[in-house]
Design an enzyme around this catalytic site. Structure first.
Site, PDB file in Angstrom:
ATOM      1  N   THR A  16       0.969  -0.890  -0.032  1.00 18.77           N
ATOM      2  CA  THR A  16       0.349   0.303   0.094  1.00 18.77           C
ATOM      3  C   THR A  16       0.747   1.547  -0.058  1.00 18.77           C
ATOM      4  OG1 THR A  16       0.030  -0.098   2.413  1.00 18.77           O
ATOM      5  CG2 THR A  16      -1.919  -1.206   0.782  1.00 18.77           C
ATOM      6  N   ASN A  18       1.069   4.665   1.546  1.00 24.70           N
ATOM      7  CA  ASN A  18       0.043   4.909   1.975  1.00 24.70           C
ATOM      8  C   ASN A  18      -0.058   6.797   2.485  1.00 24.70           C
ATOM      9  OD1 ASN A  18      -0.751   2.924   4.151  1.00 24.70           O
ATOM     10  ND2 ASN A  18       1.447   2.618   3.395  1.00 24.70           N
ATOM     11  N   GLU A  74      -4.592   4.262   3.444  1.00 27.33           N
ATOM     12  CA  GLU A  74      -3.843   3.074   2.992  1.00 27.33           C
ATOM     13  C   GLU A  74      -4.576   3.116   1.603  1.00 27.33           C
ATOM     14  OE1 GLU A  74      -1.881   0.495   6.453  1.00 27.33           O
ATOM     15  OE2 GLU A  74      -4.483   1.244   6.280  1.00 27.33           O
TER      16      GLU A  74
END
Length: 119
Positions: A16, A18, A74
């Site tokens: 992910t 972020n 995220e």
């Protein structure tokens, strides 16, 4: 893009990107927490990484399974960049809510839900 908890790719299998929630706290207050579908563009040193805008699945909220103490944003981008891009700029267009955030009784249930979100 900031460093997260390092569980997206290691524990869940989906890396992910972020975002720092403090950078857009006013917008987050207006958004319902949940899992969203959208589009993302990542730019580093004036270059669009991956050469285009990519589909994205975003989690906005407290991630109840992990009992987060802070709200997070995220984003899983549906593209293999082959590397991290901490410090890069990312623009997100949030298009639709897929589902509210939920707690899960096991890691397997969480992974199954994420897989369904991405499909």
């Amino acid at each position: 893009v900031v460093e997260g908890f390092k569980r997206g790719s290691k524990e869940l299998g989906w890396p992910t990107a972020n975002l720092d929630p403090a950078s857009f706290e006013a917008q987050l207050d207006k958004e319902q927490e949940g899992v969203y579908l959208g589009w993302a563009a990542v730019e580093e040193d004036g270059v669009l990484l991956g050469g285009k805008v990519h589909k994205a699945v975003l989690s906005i909220g407290w991630n109840p399974f992990y009992k987060n103490e802070q709200r997070t944003v995220e984003s899983y981008l549906c593209h293999d960049f082959g590397r991290d891009f901490y410090g890069a700029d990312m623009r997100l267009l949030v298009c639709a809510c897929i589902r509210p955030q939920a707690d899960f009784s096991s890691m397997d249930e969480l992974i199954k839900a994420i897989r369904e979100d991405i499909e």
